[in-house]
Design an enzyme around this catalytic site. Structure first.
Site, PDB file in Angstrom:
ATOM      1  N   GLU A   1      25.039  -0.792  83.761  1.00  0.00           N
ATOM      2  CA  GLU A   1      25.699  -2.094  83.712  1.00  0.00           C
ATOM      3  C   GLU A   1      24.661  -3.200  83.809  1.00  0.00           C
ATOM      4  OE1 GLU A   1      29.007  -2.395  86.402  1.00  0.00           O
ATOM      5  OE2 GLU A   1      29.917  -0.534  85.700  1.00  0.00           O
TER       6      GLU A   1
ATOM      7  N   HIS B   1      33.076 -13.610  86.009  1.00  0.00           N
ATOM      8  CA  HIS B   1      32.801 -12.446  85.172  1.00  0.00           C
ATOM      9  C   HIS B   1      32.773 -12.909  83.723  1.00  0.00           C
ATOM     10  CE1 HIS B   1      32.965  -8.497  83.354  1.00  0.00           C
ATOM     11  NE2 HIS B   1      32.804  -7.958  84.551  1.00  0.00           N
TER      12      HIS B   1
ATOM     13  N   ARG C   1      25.148 -11.581  85.368  1.00  0.00           N
ATOM     14  CA  ARG C   1      26.456 -12.110  84.994  1.00  0.00           C
ATOM     15  C   ARG C   1      26.482 -13.633  84.836  1.00  0.00           C
ATOM     16  NH1 ARG C   1      30.524  -8.307  88.663  1.00  0.00           N
ATOM     17  NH2 ARG C   1      30.506  -6.536  87.234  1.00  0.00           N
TER      18      ARG C   1
ATOM     19  N   HIS D   1      35.723 -14.260  89.469  1.00  0.00           N
ATOM     20  CA  HIS D   1      35.667 -12.826  89.740  1.00  0.00           C
ATOM     21  C   HIS D   1      35.335 -12.474  91.187  1.00  0.00           C
ATOM     22  CE1 HIS D   1      35.358  -8.640  88.606  1.00  0.00           C
ATOM     23  NE2 HIS D   1      34.085  -8.568  88.970  1.00  0.00           N
TER      24      HIS D   1
ATOM     25  N   ARG E   1      26.141 -11.571  92.629  1.00  0.00           N
ATOM     26  CA  ARG E   1      26.268 -10.141  92.927  1.00  0.00           C
ATOM     27  C   ARG E   1      25.873  -9.275  91.743  1.00  0.00           C
ATOM     28  NH1 ARG E   1      30.133  -6.501  91.802  1.00  0.00           N
ATOM     29  NH2 ARG E   1      31.789  -8.002  91.328  1.00  0.00           N
TER      30      ARG E   1
END
Length: 524
Positions: A114, A230, A276, A333, A368
């Site tokens: 990811e 997100h 992100r 998110h 994060r």
């Protein structure tokens, strides 16, 4: 009003709450209260997996470095190292208990990739249903314990003794009746505040309750300006309908504009797997120009088998996923900040703890890293639960005259008004003028009343709005004070990543003198 007593009261039902309850219940009488049911948490919606340096060729330091880099080095490195190191133990414990992560045809664990990860280290369950499967696994364990679960009870106030110790909470149940829960240890595990924005991947329950409850009783909030959007929410007819997991890009999907041009080329060395905040800001910049952004999934074979939950989501809204063209937009998110705690969940209020997304241990920094959230719930839930196992019980000093049932009726906005103003002025891109406008607008809603008064005479809808206002003002004023762009906090009127701000945090507390919120910049 009925009353109950227990050793440990846990507010919430996500992974952090469940993990804490399981470990604490080995020696303590535990009760969990959740405002709807146990299957409506953000954990249950999590499509991503559990990030862990578990593969033979992976290393703890690599995972630590990826976490620090994604967090723009605003993280607490000691807490990150603890998270990553303990994460391996957490995964092995789950495997030994019978948790089934996805495996290949040789019965070997499959590790996914990811955004911002340098290694394939993401463990998934049934493709994109990891959160749901983990929650069910832990809920099944809870059925075999003495833990009492109370559903459809919304916490409206925390109970505080004369000496300032938290001794439980007041809830309003499904019949609109008030209930009191007295406990030696009270744990807030209520999740985040994604519903403060009109576009969100979160459960409808994520309205910032825990932050507001903590603020009202004197707990410290930290780093509230860092709100992660997100990059890829499923965007249909002007609304985000759900999440399209980052794992889709991990399998090779490419973000393109309506003309088919890849938008992440030349933006970051990791392109579509950049952190992100960078991907979300890039998509947002294209959308401001009137462009529609799509996720090209045409290269992913057996998409419906690899991502069954996303396939079902597309079909629910009559989107043909077979075309390999999924419309996306950024959506609120995760919040990196929260109730300030140590690694064992203790707050500055005696008897009050926080764990999971609602807590801020410093592990996430300014942004994060993907799939570190389920890991956080597993690791810090276990840490808190094990500590509570050994905590002594104390006689609770009930101060009945301190609990006023009546509350001045506060002026409150509609939820839609608040969401629109939050996105407009404290969303993906911010500046001082907009944040001042937002703060001024929020000030009209009787902050001193919201901070000082009991909410026991308010309806659930009124309490929800009050919690949202208190959380929103914390975010707005924190964002005003951080005069730089870092991670998920993006200001178009400030320079990027000032060295003087790297180890500085905004701490928010209740002022007992003026009944307002005060802010201080604190060096880590």
């Amino acid at each position: 009003m009925s009353s109950f007593k227990c050793d440990v009261l846990i507010i919430g039902s996500g992974i952090a709450a469940l993990q804490t309850a399981l470990y604490a219940s080995q020696t303590k009488k535990v009760m969990m209260v959740t405002k709807t049911n146990v299957r409506t948490s953000n954990t249950y919606l999590a499509q991503g997996g559990v990030a862990a340096a578990h593969a033979p060729n992976d290393h703890v330091e690599s995972h630590v470095q990826d976490t620090m880099e994604a967090g723009e080095y605003h993280n607490n490195r000691e807490a990150v190292t603890h998270l990553v190191t303990s994460g391996i133990t957490a995964v092995n414990t789950l495997l030994s208990q019978g948790m089934k992560f996805d495996c290949n045809e040789y019965n070997q664990l499959v590790y996914g990739l990811e955004g911002a990860h340098s290694e394939r280290r993401i463990l998934h369950c049934k493709g994109d249903s990891t959160g749901k499967e983990l929650a069910e696994f832990l809920l099944n364990q809870i059925q075999h314990t003495s833990i009492v679960v109370k559903e459809n009870e919304m916490v409206v106030d925390l109970l505080i003794a004369k000496d300032g110790t938290c001794i439980g909470a007041v809830t309003r149940d499904g019949n609109n009746a008030l209930q009191k829960y007295y406990a030696t240890h009270t744990v807030i595990a209520s999740g985040g505040c994604g519903m403060l924005y009109p576009y969100s991947t979160n459960s409808q329950n994520a309205t910032g309750d825990g932050f507001a409850l903590a603020l009202k009783v004197g707990a410290r909030l930290k780093d509230m300006e860092f709100n992660q959007f997100h990059p890829t929410g499923l965007y249909i007819n002007g609304k985000v309908r759900g999440l399209v997991s980052e794992a889709v890009r991990g399998e090779g999907a490419i973000l393109r504009n309506q003309d088919g041009i890849p938008i992440m080329e030349g933006i970051h060395r990791l392109q579509d797997l950049a952190p992100r905040h960078i991907v979300a800001q890039t998509i947002f910049s294209h959308m401001k120009k009137g462009q529609q952004i799509f996720l090209d999934t045409s290269m992913i074979k057996n998409f419906n088998k690899r991502f069954p939950a996303i396939t079902a989501l597309c079909e629910r809204y009559d989107l043909d996923w077979r075309q390999g063209k999924i419309p996306v937009a950024p959506a609120s998110h995760f919040i990196m900040g929260g109730i300030e705690t140590d690694e064992q969940g203790r707050t500055n209020v005696n008897g009050l703890y926080a764990v999971g997304e609602v807590a801020c241990t410093g592990v996430h920094g300014a942004n994060r890293l993907a799939s570190n959230s389920l890991l956080e719930g597993l690791v810090f839930g276990r840490e808190l639960g094990m500590m509570l196992q050994h905590c002594p019980l104390q006689n609770i000093q009930i101060n009945m005259e301190a609990y006023k049932d009546e509350c001045k009726r506060p002026l409150l906005p509609t939820i839609q008004e608040l969401q629109q103003n939050m996105f407009l002025y404290a969303g993906i891109v911010r500046n001082d003028e907009g944040l001042r406008t937002l703060s001024h607008w929020l000030q009209q809603f009787s902050l001193s009343t919201l901070l000082e008064e009991s909410f026991q005479s308010l309806s659930k809808e009124e309490v929800t709005k009050a919690f949202m206002v208190l959380t929103a003002i914390s975010i707005a004023n924190s964002a005003r004070l951080r005069k730089e762009s870092r991670g998920a906090h993006n200001r178009n009127d400030c320079c990027n990543e000032s060295a003087s701000w790297q180890n500085a945090s905004i701490i928010i507390t209740q002022s007992h003198v003026e009944g307002s919120v005060v802010y201080e910049q604190v060096k880590a």
